[in-house]
Scaffold this active site. Structure first.
Site, PDB file in Angstrom:
ATOM      1  N   ALA A 155       0.971  -1.110  -0.049  1.00 33.25           N
ATOM      2  CA  ALA A 155       0.028   0.095   0.080  1.00 33.25           C
ATOM      3  C   ALA A 155       0.793   1.313   0.130  1.00 33.25           C
ATOM      4  CB  ALA A 155      -0.962  -0.018   1.342  1.00 33.25           C
TER       5      ALA A 155
ATOM      6  N   GLU B 156      -0.176  -9.767  -0.449  1.00 34.19           N
ATOM      7  CA  GLU B 156      -1.685  -9.972  -0.071  1.00 34.19           C
ATOM      8  C   GLU B 156      -2.647 -10.138  -1.448  1.00 34.19           C
ATOM      9  OE1 GLU B 156      -1.997  -6.772   2.888  1.00 34.19           O
ATOM     10  OE2 GLU B 156      -2.178  -8.087   4.363  1.00 34.19           O
TER      11      GLU B 156
ATOM     12  N   GLU C 228       5.177  -5.039   7.021  1.00 39.17           N
ATOM     13  CA  GLU C 228       4.457  -3.863   7.599  1.00 39.17           C
ATOM     14  C   GLU C 228       4.926  -3.704   9.033  1.00 39.17           C
ATOM     15  OE1 GLU C 228       2.990  -6.310   6.087  1.00 39.17           O
ATOM     16  OE2 GLU C 228       1.317  -5.735   4.655  1.00 39.17           O
TER      17      GLU C 228
ATOM     18  N   GLY D 188       0.694  -5.383   1.051  1.00 35.23           N
ATOM     19  CA  GLY D 188      -0.621  -5.514   0.131  1.00 35.23           C
ATOM     20  C   GLY D 188      -0.232  -5.962  -1.032  1.00 35.23           C
TER      21      GLY D 188
HETATM   22  C1  HXC Z   1       4.912   4.484  -1.465  1.00 36.20           C
HETATM   23  C2  HXC Z   1       6.934   3.420  -2.395  1.00 36.20           C
HETATM   24  C3  HXC Z   1       6.500   2.117  -1.911  1.00 36.20           C
HETATM   25  C4  HXC Z   1       5.294   2.147  -1.117  1.00 36.20           C
HETATM   26  C5  HXC Z   1       8.567   2.070  -2.945  1.00 36.20           C
HETATM   27  N1  HXC Z   1       8.287   3.547  -3.263  1.00 36.20           N
HETATM   28  N2  HXC Z   1       7.717   1.270  -2.078  1.00 36.20           N
HETATM   29  N3  HXC Z   1       6.180   4.451  -2.198  1.00 36.20           N
HETATM   30  N4  HXC Z   1       4.658   3.316  -1.023  1.00 36.20           N
HETATM   31  N5  HXC Z   1       4.966   1.006  -0.602  1.00 36.20           N
HETATM   32  C6  HXC Z   1       8.717   4.217  -3.738  1.00 36.20           C
HETATM   33  C7  HXC Z   1      10.012   4.897  -3.003  1.00 36.20           C
HETATM   34  O1  HXC Z   1       9.616   5.700  -1.679  1.00 36.20           O
HETATM   35  C8  HXC Z   1      10.878   5.624  -4.149  1.00 36.20           C
HETATM   36  O2  HXC Z   1      10.362   6.527  -4.315  1.00 36.20           O
HETATM   37  C9  HXC Z   1      10.212   4.624  -5.174  1.00 36.20           C
HETATM   38  O3  HXC Z   1       9.174   3.874  -4.958  1.00 36.20           O
HETATM   39  C10 HXC Z   1      11.486   3.498  -5.659  1.00 36.20           C
HETATM   40  O4  HXC Z   1      11.721   2.707  -4.482  1.00 36.20           O
HETATM   41  P1  HXC Z   1      13.366   2.513  -3.738  1.00 36.20           P
HETATM   42  O5  HXC Z   1      12.858   2.274  -2.323  1.00 36.20           O
HETATM   43  O6  HXC Z   1      13.845   3.575  -4.138  1.00 36.20           O
HETATM   44  O7  HXC Z   1      13.850   1.414  -4.277  1.00 36.20           O
HETATM   45  P2  HXC Z   1      14.566   0.186  -3.925  1.00 36.20           P
HETATM   46  O8  HXC Z   1      15.571   1.034  -3.198  1.00 36.20           O
HETATM   47  O9  HXC Z   1      15.012  -0.687  -5.123  1.00 36.20           O
HETATM   48  O10 HXC Z   1      13.700  -0.595  -2.862  1.00 36.20           O
HETATM   49  C11 HXC Z   1      12.424  -1.140  -3.193  1.00 36.20           C
HETATM   50  C12 HXC Z   1      11.908  -1.750  -2.010  1.00 36.20           C
HETATM   51  C13 HXC Z   1      11.387  -0.393  -1.060  1.00 36.20           C
HETATM   52  C14 HXC Z   1      12.439  -2.840  -1.135  1.00 36.20           C
HETATM   53  C15 HXC Z   1      10.383  -2.188  -2.458  1.00 36.20           C
HETATM   54  O11 HXC Z   1      11.032   0.592  -1.882  1.00 36.20           O
HETATM   55  C16 HXC Z   1      10.468  -0.640   0.061  1.00 36.20           C
HETATM   56  O12 HXC Z   1      11.011  -1.263   1.169  1.00 36.20           O
HETATM   57  N6  HXC Z   1       9.321  -0.182   0.005  1.00 36.20           N
HETATM   58  C17 HXC Z   1       8.262  -0.374   1.026  1.00 36.20           C
HETATM   59  C18 HXC Z   1       7.686  -2.016   1.017  1.00 36.20           C
HETATM   60  C19 HXC Z   1       6.765  -1.917   2.060  1.00 36.20           C
HETATM   61  O13 HXC Z   1       7.097  -1.532   3.257  1.00 36.20           O
HETATM   62  N7  HXC Z   1       5.688  -2.483   2.012  1.00 36.20           N
HETATM   63  C20 HXC Z   1       4.337  -2.551   2.835  1.00 36.20           C
HETATM   64  C21 HXC Z   1       3.793  -0.947   2.845  1.00 36.20           C
HETATM   65  S1  HXC Z   1       2.276  -1.107   4.084  1.00 36.20           S
HETATM   66  P3  HXC Z   1      11.373   8.198  -4.664  1.00 36.20           P
HETATM   67  O14 HXC Z   1      10.350   9.151  -4.375  1.00 36.20           O
HETATM   68  O15 HXC Z   1      12.466   8.151  -3.507  1.00 36.20           O
HETATM   69  O16 HXC Z   1      12.036   7.636  -5.906  1.00 36.20           O
HETATM   70  C22 HXC Z   1       1.183  -2.132   3.212  1.00 36.20           C
HETATM   71  C23 HXC Z   1      -0.124  -2.606   4.209  1.00 36.20           C
HETATM   72  C24 HXC Z   1      -1.246  -3.152   3.295  1.00 36.20           C
HETATM   73  O17 HXC Z   1       1.237  -2.694   2.376  1.00 36.20           O
HETATM   74  C25 HXC Z   1      -2.296  -3.312   4.234  1.00 36.20           C
HETATM   75  C26 HXC Z   1      -3.641  -3.201   3.354  1.00 36.20           C
HETATM   76  C27 HXC Z   1      -4.429  -2.384   4.131  1.00 36.20           C
END
Ligand code: HXC
Length: 258
Positions: A65, A112, A132, A109
């Site tokens: 998400a 999921e 998360e 998400g």
């Molecule tokens: C918003 C995101 C994002 C996310 C990546 N980006 N994931 N933005 N929400 N979930 C953005 C980064 O901020 C970055 O923006 C760009 O995408 C590229 O990502 P990088 O981090 O620079 O790439 P990399 O170093 O290759 O790392 C990839 C990654 C990392 C490992 C996927 O981005 C990451 O850890 N993302 C978050 C993963 C996460 O925590 N997911 C769970 C979310 S909570 P900029 O502007 O810097 O270019 C969830 C709850 C669901 O999903 C529940 C449902 C209700």
């Protein structure tokens, strides 16, 4: 057809849905989930479509998400808007089979969403995770429920509590994914699996999906009874006559989806 965050294509009898927010690692928001739902509405209503594939790009299926959108949520906002999840079950309610074709990250998400599809074909670079907990939240769209059913309690607890990622090999070993292919072969493999499914009798395909899903909602005895009733019902189909006749006549069947 196009909408910005999700692209759809038709390949033969297969509807393809591509999540398209490459600059955000395909992070999910309501616009993406709604667009997936709208694409499913279209494909489900289209008699020429027999199966559906959901995919992302080579780097990410979906990295979860949208964290930027959620950062300032308070309880009442999260509860009232049901962000991401208010239309989530649309993938589950689709009666035609859906394959998730996962390359790169399927996190939070994103993992999921993949798990809500009927099966997952993974590229060799796929990474699955429920990270998360690192954000001070927990899985909210099935991660604590579908992951243990897919991989068992030990790996599900490990992933949800430590936030470590599972690569494609481990995911296949654990039963999260059905097959692994080189990343440049992923879409072909998924479309080809979907075409195969779409070549069979659609009502039978739907019956199979309904029966397998029943296994996760019932006792074994109830599930077996459900399967037996549906099995007997299949003999009401013209396609059953055609399928068996074609076998006996040593020719390919011509299913008519009835
Ligand atoms: C918003 C995101 C994002 C996310 C990546 N980006 N994931 N933005 N929400 N979930 C953005 C980064 O901020 C970055 O923006 C760009 O995408 C590229 O990502 P990088 O981090 O620079 O790439 P990399 O170093 O290759 O790392 C990839 C990654 C990392 C490992 C996927 O981005 C990451 O850890 N993302 C978050 C993963 C996460 O925590 N997911 C769970 C979310 S909570 P900029 O502007 O810097 O270019 C969830 C709850 C669901 O999903 C529940 C449902 C209700």
């Amino acid at each position: 057809s196009h909408s910005s965050v999700v692209l759809t294509e038709v390949h033969g009898k297969v509807g393809l849905i591509r999540i398209n927010r490459p600059e955000r690692m395909n992070a999910l928001n309501d616009a993406v989930v709604d667009a997936i739902g709208a694409a499913l509405d279209t494909f489900e209503a289209d008699d020429a479509i027999g199966a559906i594939v959901i995919t992302g790009n080579e780097k990410a299926f979906a990295a979860g998400a949208d964290i930027g959108a959620m950062a300032e949520f308070d309880y009442q906002h999260a509860y009232r808007t049901d962000y991401i999840t208010r239309n989530w079950e649309r993938v589950k309610t689709c009666r035609k089979p859906i394959i998730a074709a996962v390359a790169g990250y399927a996190l939070g998400g994103g993992c999921e969403l993949a798990m809500m599809c009927d099966f997952i074909i993974a590229a060799d670079n796929a990474k699955f995770g429920q990270p998360e907990i690192k954000l001070g939240i927990l899985p909210g769209a099935g991660g604590t429920q579908r992951l243990p059913r897919a991989v068992g309690k030990a790996k599900a607890m490990d992933m949800c509590l430590t936030a470590r990622f599972m690569d494609a090999e481990e995911a296949e070993r654990a039963g999260l994914v059905s097959r692994i292919v080189p990343v440049d072969r992923l879409l072909d493999e998924a479309l080809s699996a979907a075409q195969t499914i779409a070549s069979y009798s659609l009502p039978v395909v739907m019956m199979v999906k309904e029966c397998v899903n029943r296994a996760f909602e019932s006792s074994l005895a109830e599930g077996l009874l459900f399967e037996r009733r549906v099995f007997h019902a299949a003999f009401a189909l013209e396609d059953q006559k055609e399928g068996m006749k074609a076998f006996l006549e040593k020719r390919p069947p011509q299913f008519k989806n009835r």
